[in-house]
Design a protein around this motif. Sequence first.
Motif, PDB file in Angstrom:
ATOM      1  N   ASN A   1      11.032 -14.827  20.115  1.00 43.17           N
ATOM      2  CA  ASN A   1       9.847 -13.938  20.110  1.00 43.17           C
ATOM      3  C   ASN A   1      10.265 -12.482  20.079  1.00 43.17           C
ATOM      4  OD1 ASN A   1       7.980 -15.928  20.088  1.00 43.17           O
ATOM      5  ND2 ASN A   1       7.473 -15.828  22.281  1.00 43.17           N
TER       6      ASN A   1
ATOM      7  N   TYR B   1       8.749 -10.095  17.291  1.00 43.09           N
ATOM      8  CA  TYR B   1       7.765  -9.037  17.583  1.00 43.09           C
ATOM      9  C   TYR B   1       8.401  -7.665  17.753  1.00 43.09           C
ATOM     10  CZ  TYR B   1       4.964 -13.181  17.891  1.00 43.09           C
ATOM     11  OH  TYR B   1       4.355 -14.362  17.570  1.00 43.09           O
TER      12      TYR B   1
ATOM     13  N   ASP C   1      12.695  -6.467  25.336  1.00 46.14           N
ATOM     14  CA  ASP C   1      12.879  -6.031  23.949  1.00 46.14           C
ATOM     15  C   ASP C   1      12.270  -4.648  23.776  1.00 46.14           C
ATOM     16  OD1 ASP C   1      10.076  -6.174  23.351  1.00 46.14           O
ATOM     17  OD2 ASP C   1      10.286  -8.364  23.202  1.00 46.14           O
TER      18      ASP C   1
ATOM     19  N   GLY D   1       5.192  -4.743  22.227  1.00 41.42           N
ATOM     20  CA  GLY D   1       4.589  -4.856  23.571  1.00 41.42           C
ATOM     21  C   GLY D   1       3.355  -5.750  23.540  1.00 41.42           C
TER      22      GLY D   1
ATOM     23  N   ARG E   1      -2.392 -16.933  19.971  1.00 42.60           N
ATOM     24  CA  ARG E   1      -1.511 -15.977  19.283  1.00 42.60           C
ATOM     25  C   ARG E   1      -2.120 -14.596  19.488  1.00 42.60           C
ATOM     26  NH1 ARG E   1       0.949 -16.591  13.943  1.00 42.60           N
ATOM     27  NH2 ARG E   1       2.737 -15.912  15.175  1.00 42.60           N
ATOM     28  N   GLY E   2      -1.327 -13.659  19.870  1.00 41.34           N
ATOM     29  CA  GLY E   2      -1.860 -12.337  20.224  1.00 41.34           C
ATOM     30  C   GLY E   2      -1.874 -11.368  19.070  1.00 41.34           C
TER      31      GLY E   2
ATOM     32  N   ALA F   1       0.098  -9.000  18.507  1.00 42.56           N
ATOM     33  CA  ALA F   1       1.437  -8.732  17.982  1.00 42.56           C
ATOM     34  C   ALA F   1       1.698  -9.590  16.745  1.00 42.56           C
ATOM     35  CB  ALA F   1       2.472  -9.023  19.056  1.00 42.56           C
ATOM     36  N   ALA F   2       1.159 -10.831  16.749  1.00 43.90           N
ATOM     37  CA  ALA F   2       1.351 -11.732  15.614  1.00 43.90           C
ATOM     38  C   ALA F   2       0.694 -11.156  14.362  1.00 43.90           C
ATOM     39  CB  ALA F   2       0.759 -13.095  15.952  1.00 43.90           C
TER      40      ALA F   2
ATOM     41  N   LYS G   1       5.219 -15.533  11.547  1.00 43.96           N
ATOM     42  CA  LYS G   1       4.768 -16.922  11.594  1.00 43.96           C
ATOM     43  C   LYS G   1       4.838 -17.447  13.027  1.00 43.96           C
ATOM     44  CE  LYS G   1       7.277 -17.667   7.535  1.00 43.96           C
ATOM     45  NZ  LYS G   1       8.397 -18.437   7.060  1.00 43.96           N
ATOM     46  N   GLY G   2       4.116 -18.490  13.290  1.00 48.61           N
ATOM     47  CA  GLY G   2       4.186 -19.062  14.635  1.00 48.61           C
ATOM     48  C   GLY G   2       3.043 -20.025  14.851  1.00 48.61           C
ATOM     49  N   THR G   3       3.119 -20.804  15.942  1.00 47.70           N
ATOM     50  CA  THR G   3       2.086 -21.805  16.231  1.00 47.70           C
ATOM     51  C   THR G   3       1.312 -21.489  17.502  1.00 47.70           C
ATOM     52  OG1 THR G   3       3.711 -23.061  17.483  1.00 47.70           O
ATOM     53  CG2 THR G   3       3.397 -23.671  15.182  1.00 47.70           C
ATOM     54  N   GLY G   4       1.727 -20.481  18.267  1.00 49.74           N
ATOM     55  CA  GLY G   4       1.041 -20.136  19.516  1.00 49.74           C
ATOM     56  C   GLY G   4       1.383 -21.112  20.618  1.00 49.74           C
ATOM     57  N   MET G   5       2.499 -21.861  20.430  1.00 53.76           N
ATOM     58  CA  MET G   5       2.823 -22.846  21.450  1.00 53.76           C
ATOM     59  C   MET G   5       4.086 -22.501  22.227  1.00 53.76           C
ATOM     60  SD  MET G   5       1.950 -26.590  20.105  1.00 53.76           S
ATOM     61  CE  MET G   5       3.647 -26.759  19.842  1.00 53.76           C
TER      62      MET G   5
HETATM   63  P1  ADP Z   1       3.894 -17.532  18.494  1.00 53.79           P
HETATM   64  O1  ADP Z   1       5.050 -16.706  18.695  1.00 53.79           O
HETATM   65  O2  ADP Z   1       4.144 -18.738  17.698  1.00 53.79           O
HETATM   66  O3  ADP Z   1       2.693 -16.800  18.104  1.00 53.79           O
HETATM   67  P2  ADP Z   1       4.072 -17.782  21.365  1.00 53.79           P
HETATM   68  O4  ADP Z   1       3.405 -18.695  22.365  1.00 53.79           O
HETATM   69  O5  ADP Z   1       5.532 -17.772  21.417  1.00 53.79           O
HETATM   70  O6  ADP Z   1       3.487 -18.120  19.948  1.00 53.79           O
HETATM   71  O7  ADP Z   1       3.579 -16.322  21.667  1.00 53.79           O
HETATM   72  C1  ADP Z   1       2.227 -16.098  21.836  1.00 53.79           C
HETATM   73  C2  ADP Z   1       1.879 -14.683  21.509  1.00 53.79           C
HETATM   74  O8  ADP Z   1       2.442 -13.794  22.480  1.00 53.79           O
HETATM   75  C3  ADP Z   1       2.412 -14.171  20.227  1.00 53.79           C
HETATM   76  O9  ADP Z   1       1.535 -14.514  19.142  1.00 53.79           O
HETATM   77  C4  ADP Z   1       2.501 -12.673  20.444  1.00 53.79           C
HETATM   78  O10 ADP Z   1       1.272 -12.071  20.195  1.00 53.79           O
HETATM   79  C5  ADP Z   1       2.818 -12.578  21.905  1.00 53.79           C
HETATM   80  N1  ADP Z   1       4.222 -12.335  22.191  1.00 53.79           N
HETATM   81  C6  ADP Z   1       5.130 -13.259  22.600  1.00 53.79           C
HETATM   82  N2  ADP Z   1       6.313 -12.656  22.820  1.00 53.79           N
HETATM   83  C7  ADP Z   1       6.159 -11.359  22.537  1.00 53.79           C
HETATM   84  C8  ADP Z   1       7.041 -10.220  22.553  1.00 53.79           C
HETATM   85  N3  ADP Z   1       8.296 -10.321  22.900  1.00 53.79           N
HETATM   86  N4  ADP Z   1       6.532  -9.011  22.225  1.00 53.79           N
HETATM   87  C9  ADP Z   1       5.240  -8.904  21.867  1.00 53.79           C
HETATM   88  N5  ADP Z   1       4.356  -9.935  21.836  1.00 53.79           N
HETATM   89  C10 ADP Z   1       4.806 -11.143  22.151  1.00 53.79           C
END
Ligand code: ADP
Length: 667
Positions: free
Chosen positions: A568, A572, A596, A600, A615-616, A618-619, A625-629
């Motif tokens: 992550n 991000y 990191d 943020g 997924r926040g 930041a995504a 790419k990602g699954t939110g898991m």
């Molecule tokens: P994914 O990464 O597949 O979206 P995650 O469960 O790993 O799913 O993360 C969920 C969400 O948290 C991400 O979509 C992102 O918005 C946020 N996030 C996770 N790690 C970070 C990071 N290091 N910096 C910023 N946002 C992050």
Amino acid sequence: MSDFKKVPTTLKRVPITFLGVMALLVLALGWLGWLLLEQDVSLQEQRMRVRVDTAVARLEDAFANGIVAERENLKKIAAILNTNQGTDLSAAVDLLQTQNIYLHFSPDGMKAMPEVALRYLPIPEQAKPLYAEFEQIDRLEFQQQDYSSALGLLQPLAASPDKKIQAAALIRLGRIDRRNGRINEALRWYQALSELRGQKVASVPAEWIGRYARCSIFEAENKLPELGIELGQLVHTLGAGGHKVAASTYRFYVEAVTKWTKLVAKTSGSEPLKPLHAPSEMAADFFNTWSDLQLGGADEFGVQTGGADSEHLLGVWTAFESDLLVSIIGFDRFAETSLAAIIDELQSKGIGWRIADATGQALLASGPNPGDYPSSLRPLVIGGITLTVTTFATQSMAPDPDDITRRRLLLTGLLLILLIILASTYFISRSLRRETQISQLQSDFVAAVSHEFRTPLTSIRQLTELLASGRVENKEKITAYYRILQKESARLQRLVEGLLDFGRMEAGAHRYQPKSLNCSALLEDVGTAFREEYDLTTAQLSLEIEGMLPVQIDRESLTRAIWNLLDNAVKYSPDTVKIEIRARLKNDKVSISVADQGVGITAHEQSEIFNKFVRGSAARVTHSKGTGMGLAMVRRIIEDQGGEINVRNKPDGGSVFTILLPSTEPQ
Ligand code: ADP
């Protein structure tokens, strides 16, 4: 792929339809409640009407009973007067101890009890013939105008032991002296005349004549202060009553008093005398009733009302032999003695009442009728007259306890139903909203997973096709393609295994194999593997590990958790990838933080991102790419093994994820 992202429209429509139905239900309930309340109000009004009707009947009864009691009293007095002929009326009345005025008309004349009750009588006293001595004196005065001889004869008579002679002499002395201008002497004679109480001259009390004469002298002499004093005494004696004078005589004096009162502009507190005196007027009416009876009237009993303005009188009469016995009582007093109980009761219930005569004039009333509430009217025919008895509800009418209970129950019931509807609306819409959210998340997840699969699969397919066609001859290229194939298939495998593992963890079927291990070594290994996996020109990873960090944990799952965090951190951090792993022992806990310098995480998202499929922003910002898991799995791994995880933003940008694990060796 975009189809996956859509939440089914039916699911979206459900909350709106549901809310619409609930709103309709509330409206229907409101309408029903309104109808019920309206019905309740009319029921209450009906009950009010019944209470007012009952009250009027009771008031009527009480009034009639009061009259019957008065009649009974009269009968008792009549019996006493009848059996003991010659009994004094006052003696008979005394026995009853009432404060009414009683009149007794008989062939012998009229008697009143108390004697002072009347100011003038229907049967005035006959004037007594003039004494012989005065005939000669009057001749000297009026015919010969020989005043000195008249005075000479009168003076000894003024000292006569016979008060009647004295009075006749004094009146003449005053008159002659006044005529001859001897005002002071005249005033003295008249003063002496005023003091002859109980004496009459030509059926007029001597006192009235004396005071009247003094007043008229003071008026003529313009001595207003003296007139004021004298007038006060004249008013007093006129109001005292008990003199057997004719109505015309009384009125003559009252008119003079009125004139002089205006002259001296006396503002005494006492009530001014009226030319008509209510009880005396009633006595005149009863004299007529008695005269009618003498002429053959058949009635034995009757009722009359009299008086005016504020003073209303009730007269009850009974006839016996050739006599008429009357009882006169003020309506106020009658109410006090005969209606007190019912009036108290009506007052306490807030019911107003009114008793009026046939002309509609109120004889007795509790107050004005507001007219907005139910009222009840009844004619009361008694003793030859017709009265109207009215009762009416007033604003202060105490509500029936039954009405209050019923209204309370109704309102509580309605309120309860409303509360139930509102509460269920709230809970159902909340779960519907959650349902929609979950459905949205799931759609997003399916879309994300498909995307994740599609990219490696596409490149695997293209590369295998290329290799199978035999068109690539360059050995180095072939080796590079095989390496890509290996990397992509490994990624696919990680993805599938990750999903399967998470599925197992969620179902509680995953078996952790905790072992004592040194976290420092594990972190070093992960660091090395990570550096190998990622190109170090774009990802800088630094480790800061303080000493041995012993924990009891499943090695593979912890590696996966830290790998996810590192993954992550790279994803991000769109510009420079600078990752810092710090590990140390803190309060019996091993703390591992991954920091990191990326985009943020907003405060609001910090609590959400650990939920699955979330997924926040930041995504979106980094288009990664990602699954939110990933984070959901990290949290599950850590919490399942007694640890905890949190996240915060760094003041200089980027985020810090911190894992706290129980240390196996106390410090
Ligand atoms: P994914 O990464 O597949 O979206 P995650 O469960 O790993 O799913 O993360 C969920 C969400 O948290 C991400 O979509 C992102 O918005 C946020 N996030 C996770 N790690 C970070 C990071 N290091 N910096 C910023 N946002 C992050």
